[in-house]
Motif scaffolding. Sequence first.
Motif, PDB file in Angstrom:
ATOM      1  N   MET A 488      30.332-109.403  44.491  1.00 19.91           N
ATOM      2  CA  MET A 488      30.359-108.932  45.873  1.00 19.91           C
ATOM      3  C   MET A 488      29.083-109.344  46.600  1.00 19.91           C
ATOM      4  O   MET A 488      28.007-109.442  45.996  1.00 19.91           O
ATOM      5  CB  MET A 488      30.498-107.408  45.899  1.00 19.91           C
ATOM      6  CG  MET A 488      31.744-106.894  45.178  1.00 19.91           C
ATOM      7  SD  MET A 488      33.269-107.483  45.953  1.00 19.91           S
ATOM      8  CE  MET A 488      33.188-106.592  47.505  1.00 19.91           C
ATOM      9  N   PRO A 489      29.197-109.594  47.912  1.00 17.78           N
ATOM     10  CA  PRO A 489      28.009-110.022  48.670  1.00 17.78           C
ATOM     11  C   PRO A 489      26.941-108.936  48.722  1.00 17.78           C
ATOM     12  O   PRO A 489      27.235-107.740  48.688  1.00 17.78           O
ATOM     13  CB  PRO A 489      28.580-110.324  50.061  1.00 17.78           C
ATOM     14  CG  PRO A 489      29.852-109.545  50.150  1.00 17.78           C
ATOM     15  CD  PRO A 489      30.389-109.507  48.758  1.00 17.78           C
ATOM     16  N   ASP A 490      25.705-109.400  48.813  1.00 18.01           N
ATOM     17  CA  ASP A 490      24.533-108.531  48.989  1.00 18.01           C
ATOM     18  C   ASP A 490      24.487-107.432  47.930  1.00 18.01           C
ATOM     19  O   ASP A 490      24.228-106.268  48.223  1.00 18.01           O
ATOM     20  CB  ASP A 490      24.545-107.920  50.393  1.00 18.01           C
ATOM     21  CG  ASP A 490      23.146-107.489  50.831  1.00 18.01           C
ATOM     22  OD1 ASP A 490      22.168-107.983  50.239  1.00 18.01           O
ATOM     23  OD2 ASP A 490      23.041-106.659  51.747  1.00 18.01           O
ATOM     24  N   SER A 491      24.743-107.829  46.690  1.00 12.14           N
ATOM     25  CA  SER A 491      24.717-106.879  45.576  1.00 12.14           C
ATOM     26  C   SER A 491      23.815-107.407  44.471  1.00 12.14           C
ATOM     27  O   SER A 491      23.533-108.605  44.396  1.00 12.14           O
ATOM     28  CB  SER A 491      26.133-106.649  45.019  1.00 12.14           C
ATOM     29  OG  SER A 491      26.997-106.128  46.010  1.00 12.14           O
ATOM     30  N   THR A 492      23.388-106.475  43.604  1.00 14.44           N
ATOM     31  CA  THR A 492      22.575-106.850  42.452  1.00 14.44           C
ATOM     32  C   THR A 492      23.270-106.354  41.185  1.00 14.44           C
ATOM     33  O   THR A 492      23.640-105.183  41.084  1.00 14.44           O
ATOM     34  CB  THR A 492      21.163-106.255  42.538  1.00 14.44           C
ATOM     35  OG1 THR A 492      20.536-106.710  43.734  1.00 14.44           O
ATOM     36  CG2 THR A 492      20.330-106.679  41.339  1.00 14.44           C
ATOM     37  N   TYR A 493      23.458-107.283  40.239  1.00 12.99           N
ATOM     38  CA  TYR A 493      24.108-106.965  38.975  1.00 12.99           C
ATOM     39  C   TYR A 493      23.095-107.109  37.838  1.00 12.99           C
ATOM     40  O   TYR A 493      22.117-107.866  37.938  1.00 12.99           O
ATOM     41  CB  TYR A 493      25.289-107.900  38.705  1.00 12.99           C
ATOM     42  CG  TYR A 493      26.434-107.773  39.693  1.00 12.99           C
ATOM     43  CD1 TYR A 493      27.522-106.961  39.417  1.00 12.99           C
ATOM     44  CD2 TYR A 493      26.417-108.469  40.892  1.00 12.99           C
ATOM     45  CE1 TYR A 493      28.581-106.842  40.306  1.00 12.99           C
ATOM     46  CE2 TYR A 493      27.463-108.362  41.803  1.00 12.99           C
ATOM     47  CZ  TYR A 493      28.540-107.549  41.503  1.00 12.99           C
ATOM     48  OH  TYR A 493      29.578-107.434  42.395  1.00 12.99           O
ATOM     49  N   LEU A 517      21.151-110.352  38.414  1.00  9.28           N
ATOM     50  CA  LEU A 517      21.731-111.367  39.279  1.00  9.28           C
ATOM     51  C   LEU A 517      21.829-110.815  40.694  1.00  9.28           C
ATOM     52  O   LEU A 517      22.473-109.774  40.913  1.00  9.28           O
ATOM     53  CB  LEU A 517      23.122-111.777  38.788  1.00  9.28           C
ATOM     54  CG  LEU A 517      23.220-112.282  37.345  1.00  9.28           C
ATOM     55  CD1 LEU A 517      24.674-112.413  36.929  1.00  9.28           C
ATOM     56  CD2 LEU A 517      22.507-113.610  37.212  1.00  9.28           C
ATOM     57  N   LYS A 518      21.211-111.502  41.645  1.00  9.48           N
ATOM     58  CA  LYS A 518      21.242-111.093  43.042  1.00  9.48           C
ATOM     59  C   LYS A 518      22.244-111.969  43.786  1.00  9.48           C
ATOM     60  O   LYS A 518      22.141-113.197  43.774  1.00  9.48           O
ATOM     61  CB  LYS A 518      19.844-111.227  43.658  1.00  9.48           C
ATOM     62  CG  LYS A 518      19.793-111.100  45.159  1.00  9.48           C
ATOM     63  CD  LYS A 518      20.166-109.708  45.645  1.00  9.48           C
ATOM     64  CE  LYS A 518      20.026-109.603  47.155  1.00  9.48           C
ATOM     65  NZ  LYS A 518      20.606-108.375  47.697  1.00  9.48           N
ATOM     66  N   VAL A 519      23.244-111.355  44.437  1.00 10.89           N
ATOM     67  CA  VAL A 519      24.270-112.084  45.178  1.00 10.89           C
ATOM     68  C   VAL A 519      23.858-112.163  46.644  1.00 10.89           C
ATOM     69  O   VAL A 519      23.472-111.155  47.251  1.00 10.89           O
ATOM     70  CB  VAL A 519      25.646-111.404  45.047  1.00 10.89           C
ATOM     71  CG1 VAL A 519      26.724-112.249  45.723  1.00 10.89           C
ATOM     72  CG2 VAL A 519      25.993-111.186  43.584  1.00 10.89           C
TER      73      VAL A 519
END
Length: 687
Positions: A488-493, A517-519
């Motif tokens: 998803m956009p503007d998310s961090t996993y 991981l930064k989106v």
Amino acid sequence: MTVAVSVILAACASIGSPEGGPRDYTPPQVVKTSPEAGSVNFKGQKVEIIFDEIVNLKDQQKKVIVSPAPRTQPLIRTVGKKLTIEFRDTLLDNTTYVIDFSNAIEDNNEGNQLDGYSFAFSTGDQIDTLAVSGIVLRANDLEPMQHVIVGLHSNLDDTAFTNIPLERVSRTNDLGKFTVRNLKPGIYHIFALNDVDGDYHMARTEDIAFIDEVIVPRTSEYTSQDTVFTYDRKVDTIMTATHTQFLPNDLLLCMFNEGYRSHYVKQTSRPADNKLYMLFGAPNDTLPQLDVLRPAEHQPDWYRVERTMDNDSLIYWITDSAMIKTDTIIVAMTYLRTDSADLLKQVTDTIRFGYRKPSSQVKEEEKKAKEREERDKRLAQLLEKQEKAASQGKELDEGELEEIKELQRVDPNDNPKLLMDLAKSGVIDVGDSIILKFDAPIASIDPNGVHLEIQRDTVWIPIISQTARFKPIDDCNPMRYWLPLNTMPDSTYRITIDSAAVTSVYGLCNVKLSKELKVRGLEEYANIYFKVNVTGDAFVELLSSGEKVERTVPVKNGTIEILNVKPSTYYMRLTIDTNGNGKWDTGNYLQHLQPEEVYYYPKKLRLRANWDLDENWNIYETALDLQKPDEIKRNKPEQAKNKVEKKQNKKSNNEDEEDQDEFGAGITNTYTGNKYNDVKNNRLRNR
């Protein structure tokens, strides 16, 4: 006094160097030929052409062509202002010969080229005068095909192009344009050929182009008017001139390679003790069958295969430890091979795969073994000393106790691990999958050891379920796995893989992996929305400045939609997908099958962040040879030595080019619309 003035003047005259004069932009001019151009009943073996200045012949082998082609190429050379052509074969009777120099002739000082010059004569009592012209483009990317042969056959049988040398030939220039001159009246088939073997007829491995419809050379008269004005801008005289144009002058040949390759074993090797490598000369529909002859004792399922999509390159990862230790592996391989009649037959070859460790590896292993032996020996000594001290109620000193602990630690080199990493890490794009890559084929991945979390404020929330697992990307590469998740956009996993959660076919396990991981956010992207006049199946490729394909999307109901594109400069290519398989397909001469049509959006796309590009694209609006932007065109004309001076003289140069256009002065040829129907349609309009 007179003497003094003379001395001063002499001194002034000696200062500096003389001016060279203005730069020469004029190409060499023909002042005399022997025989005269267009002469008949020629009986000699030599042609001489005299110019008004010293000339050179550049790139003779790829630019100069004699038609009809002699068995032995004539000797062509320049000496000073003279160019001579000496024929080494007996010339045919009652035949028009043409020597086409393209732009090979240039002056000695400035390199000004005499473009489009040809010399014709006849060995009979008349000379043929008709001509046809057009352009050759590479079918899959619209590159102008420079210096390839274009020729005609009056024999309209399909086998003429494959078995008989072309009757009348010419070459394309730097722009891919051609003119085949001095033709007899009649009907012809026209072809283009990248004649690698020099025999003037098609080989299945050579690049070719053809038009199925017959070509009928002819002439057409048209008039033009020029107005002469008085000094006060009043009309003085209207002059009418009659011109002859040679038709057809808008032929389009799209060059392709059938992709024919002979089936055979090109290379076999054993690059490592656990790998067998095979390279084939052509793609294969199926994998070869391997029967292991040596060692006789082996596991039935002794390998995992890594392959390309078309099965022409194979790596067999050996999983049988006994086979890995065998110096020589012998297999009986059954596969398809092309025979002398160009037919595929199943054959069985015995292939020997030998392996010897590199000396550097042997030395390294010997070094480690020696270090291990010395370590074990030292540890045994210290333990014996400790036991003896304990029997006496004593202890070893602190340094010796610490040394025992150090020696008892496991050496990492004695316990190798499976190497793995993420294919992309750090900042990733919206919609990217999480892909793992390994250094060996994988036997298993424990889903309980895989943890995926998403950050909400400062809290990490698990988002992976027991049913969501890493899966092989495809059956070609057993060392790349992906997690089916649309980021998803503007998310961090955060992905965490526990140690020993992944096991290779060699029993090696991974060390713990944990990465964030930064989106990117949607505001960092641009979107492309195009309306295009295409009704059938088609797809569009978004290209980088190096013409690398960055994205491929289908055309749906005449709409192109490419979302979440990183800001940069792009280009766009559209393919009419005739068979709907999602890729460009080449042609086939014997099947009368043309390659699939390709079009370029004629402008570069400059995309900015948080911005949408919405355009209409008529793929037939711009002439086909002008569609591909110059920035990504590779086959460009020879550049002028001084670009500034070239720009200053652009107007006069354009006027010179118009004067030299003997095939349709004042008429602009275009190659638009459906490439293969336009040839016929344009011809019908010009009748």
